[in-house]
Design an enzyme around this catalytic site. Structure first.
Site: not given
Length: 154
Positions: A13, A87, A91
């Site tokens: 996160c 995110c 990522c």
């Protein structure tokens, strides 16, 4: 169990201070040594959200000693499963990994009363997760077995 026989799950996160910490706590608690549990954040906070720590303590899981860590490409590449919780494009994506996106409210700045429903939803999702987790080697072995069966003489 050897590490090559266990699936590796990376929970991500943004701040690595609430959602991913709670998910990692639940997964480690529920799966034990059957799964390698890692977590990180794209923009880690200075500390884990105290409301998340308190909410997890209410269900008997201690994440008080956890510390936010930065997400690295190496951590993603070393994982079988990557579960992101907001995110987005931060990522990195690598072939051969299974990616899941969990849309969850961010507990940042919320009190324990507001974090409890987030915690409970995370637990529900984590509890559903282990049945579908398989290490890369097992997926490859299943694929090879299916391919061999399909081409075997009849």
């Amino acid at each position: 169990m050897s590490d090559t026989a266990r699936p590796s799950v990376l929970l991500v996160c943004v701040h690595h201070a609430g959602r991913s910490q709670m998910a990692a706590g639940f997964l480690a608690h529920l799966a034990g040594d059957r799964v390698i549990v890692k977590s990180a954040g794209s923009l880690p906070a200075d500390q884990v959200n105290p409301a998340a720590v308190a909410a997890m303590a209410e269900v008997g899981i201690d994440i008080a000693s956890a510390a936010p860590r930065v997400l690295t490409a190496e951590a993603v590449q070393a994982s079988d499963y990557v579960i992101t919780m907001g995110c987005g494009d931060a990522c990195p994506v690598f072939p051969g990994r299974t990616y899941l996106e969990w849309q969850l409210d961010d507990p940042a700045g919320k009190g324990v009363d507001a974090v409890r429903p987030i915690r409970d939803e995370i637990r529900r999702r984590v509890e559903a997760l282990p049945a579908g987790i398989a290490p890369r080697q097992s997926r490859i072995a299943r694929y090879t077995a299916r391919a061999n069966t399909a081409t075997a003489p009849r």
